[in-house]
Design an enzyme around this catalytic site. Structure first.
Site, mmCIF file in Angstrom:
data_model
loop_
_atom_site.group_PDB
_atom_site.id
_atom_site.type_symbol
_atom_site.label_atom_id
_atom_site.label_comp_id
_atom_site.label_asym_id
_atom_site.label_seq_id
_atom_site.Cartn_x
_atom_site.Cartn_y
_atom_site.Cartn_z
ATOM 1 N N TRP A 30 0.922 -0.600 -0.054
ATOM 2 C CA TRP A 30 0.139 -0.210 0.081
ATOM 3 C C TRP A 30 0.536 1.112 0.090
ATOM 4 O O TRP A 30 0.409 2.068 -0.817
ATOM 5 C CB TRP A 30 -0.878 -0.258 0.953
ATOM 6 N N ASP A 51 -1.855 6.958 5.723
ATOM 7 C CA ASP A 51 -3.364 5.897 5.388
ATOM 8 C C ASP A 51 -3.722 5.083 6.355
ATOM 9 O O ASP A 51 -2.799 4.427 6.901
ATOM 10 C CB ASP A 51 -2.403 4.805 3.678
ATOM 11 N N LYS A 91 -12.762 -1.384 5.774
ATOM 12 C CA LYS A 91 -12.550 -2.756 6.503
ATOM 13 C C LYS A 91 -12.763 -1.965 7.915
ATOM 14 O O LYS A 91 -12.719 -3.682 8.595
ATOM 15 C CB LYS A 91 -10.666 -1.758 6.324
HETATM 16 C C1 LIG Z 1 -7.934 -1.075 1.056
HETATM 17 C C2 LIG Z 1 -6.526 -0.424 1.245
HETATM 18 C C3 LIG Z 1 -6.680 0.471 0.242
HETATM 19 C C4 LIG Z 1 -7.484 0.353 -0.907
HETATM 20 O O1 LIG Z 1 -8.287 1.170 -0.678
HETATM 21 P P1 LIG Z 1 -9.495 1.194 -1.569
HETATM 22 O O2 LIG Z 1 -10.675 2.015 -1.089
HETATM 23 O O3 LIG Z 1 -9.309 0.198 -2.233
HETATM 24 O O4 LIG Z 1 -9.579 2.590 -2.559
HETATM 25 C C5 LIG Z 1 -5.457 1.556 0.868
HETATM 26 N N1 LIG Z 1 -4.584 1.574 1.658
HETATM 27 C C6 LIG Z 1 -5.398 0.580 2.652
HETATM 28 C C7 LIG Z 1 -4.409 0.426 3.985
HETATM 29 C C8 LIG Z 1 -5.874 -0.542 1.589
HETATM 30 O O5 LIG Z 1 -5.764 -1.096 3.749
#
Ligand SMILES: *Cc1c(COP(=O)(O)O)cnc(C)c1O
Length: 360
Positions: free
Chosen positions: A102, A172, A196
């Site tokens: 990521w 993030d 998530k």
């Molecule tokens: C799932 C995830 C993403 C991607 O998210 P989208 O909703 O598909 O854009 C980005 N960063 C992390 C840490 C994630 O777990």
């Protein structure tokens, strides 16, 4: 009706009481005669729903008054572009800490807008660690420092909040937001896709210091300009109304559980059950360094990978789904977000022991 233990990395399990409440209110929300999905986002009912969701989120995370809470769309992958377009503020460069897949996606996207400096990388460890803060080579002139607080695929998580001097820290937090208390004031910006650990896909949460707003990249779409979104209470365009409503129910559920300190205890206990067991056996292997192991996503491998398919089939027969690891790393991954009850982890560990006894 049978509900499974769902170990999906995302979209992921939601608390059952939230789903029940949403089901009860599906046709008629609080005597309005409408489903939340059918409401105008400018009507008094939905404005109250969104305001309550924001207030609950602020309370859970103790968000300081000088931070904006934004309900946006596009997910964290869109934020990989939206963040630099908002927060570069005429500066040239961004510092990134590279802890896995990521982080790498964020880096790749930011390169379209800025000079990227990878100030530290865990690549040499095969992405099984967080580089120690002492090794970071930060640029004091950077627009911000970007981290991924929990690498959902690799299962690597920060268990400290790095000090980065006067430069804003951006995280993030898609896969560990609301899993434990965080000091929001140590961050310039936190962003997270909801699917998530919060609610349905389609909602992205952004928490940003108001002092960073108002210097957007000239080509930034208005709907993604944090200042425009903030000035319009996240209703510059139609927000993902139903996802905001469900997120609000999840926030209420979190409060009722005892808030984030209680979630931390719950998540620590679940992760310990699984990692402690993994330490006792050579039949399974946990790749991540002990002090960087994620409480949310637990990757592990069977030593004999020819047994993977049988492991997954048996798990599914026992009511446990989505344990297959990400295609880029293979093996297994158990995602055990807030909504996963400890009973689910106990059931998984019992199954793993039983599978080892049969095949070990
Ligand atoms: C799932 C995830 C993403 C991607 O998210 P989208 O909703 O598909 O854009 C980005 N960063 C992390 C840490 C994630 O777990």
């Amino acid at each position: 009706m049978t509900r499974v233990f769902n170990f999906s990395a995302g979209p992921a399990a939601l608390p059952e009481p939230v789903l029940r409440e949403a089901a009860e209110e599906m046709l008629d929300w609080h005597g309005s005669g409408m489903s939340v999905m059918e409401m105008s986002h400018r009507g008094k009912e939905f404005i109250a729903i969104a305001a309550e969701a924001e207030a609950l989120l602020r309370q859970l995370l103790a968000v300081p008054a000088n931070y904006k809470v934004l309900f946006m769309q596009g997910g964290a992958i869109a934020e990989n572009a939206i963040v630099p377009m908002n927060l570069l503020r005429g500066k040239a460069g961004i510092d990134f800490i590279d802890t896995g897949e990521w982080s790498r996606k964020s880096i790749k996207e930011a390169k379209k807008y800025a000079k990227v400096n990878v100030a530290a990388s865990a690549e040499a460890s095969g992405y099984t660690t967080v580089p120690p803060r002492a090794e970071w080579k930060l640029d004091p002139a950077a627009a911000y420092v970007h981290i991924c607080s929990n690498e959902t695929i690799g299962g690597v998580q920060y268990h400290f909040t790095p000090e980065v001097g006067g430069v804003p820290l951006v995280a993030d937090m898609s896969s560990d937001i609301l899993s434990r208390p965080v000091q929001v004031a140590k961050f310039g910006c936190i962003y997270a896709g909801a699917q998530k650990n919060i609610g349905p896909a389609g909602l992205t949460i952004v928490i940003v210091h108001e002092g960073l707003l108002g210097q957007p990249h000239p080509l930034l779409p208005s709907a993604f300009d944090y200042k425009t979104v903030a000035d319009n209470d996240s209703m510059y365009n139609t927000p993902p109304t139903y996802a905001i409503y469900i997120a609000g129910l999840v926030f209420k559920w979190l409060e009722a559980q005892g808030g984030l300190p209680a979630m931390e205890a719950h998540n620590r206990a679940k992760a310990a059950l699984l990692y402690d067991y993994l330490e006792t056996t050579a039949f399974y292997q946990a790749p991540v360094a002990r002090d960087c192991r994620s409480w949310m996503n637990v990757p592990f491998k069977l030593k004999d990978q020819t047994l993977d398919a049988a492991f997954l089939k048996g798990a599914e027969a026992a009511g446990m789904v989505q344990l297959k690891g990400h295609r880029s790393v293979g093996g297994m991954r158990a995602s055990i977000y807030n909504a996963m009850p400890i009973e689910g982890v106990r059931t998984l560990v019992a199954y793993m022991k039983d599978f080892e006894a049969k095949h070990g």
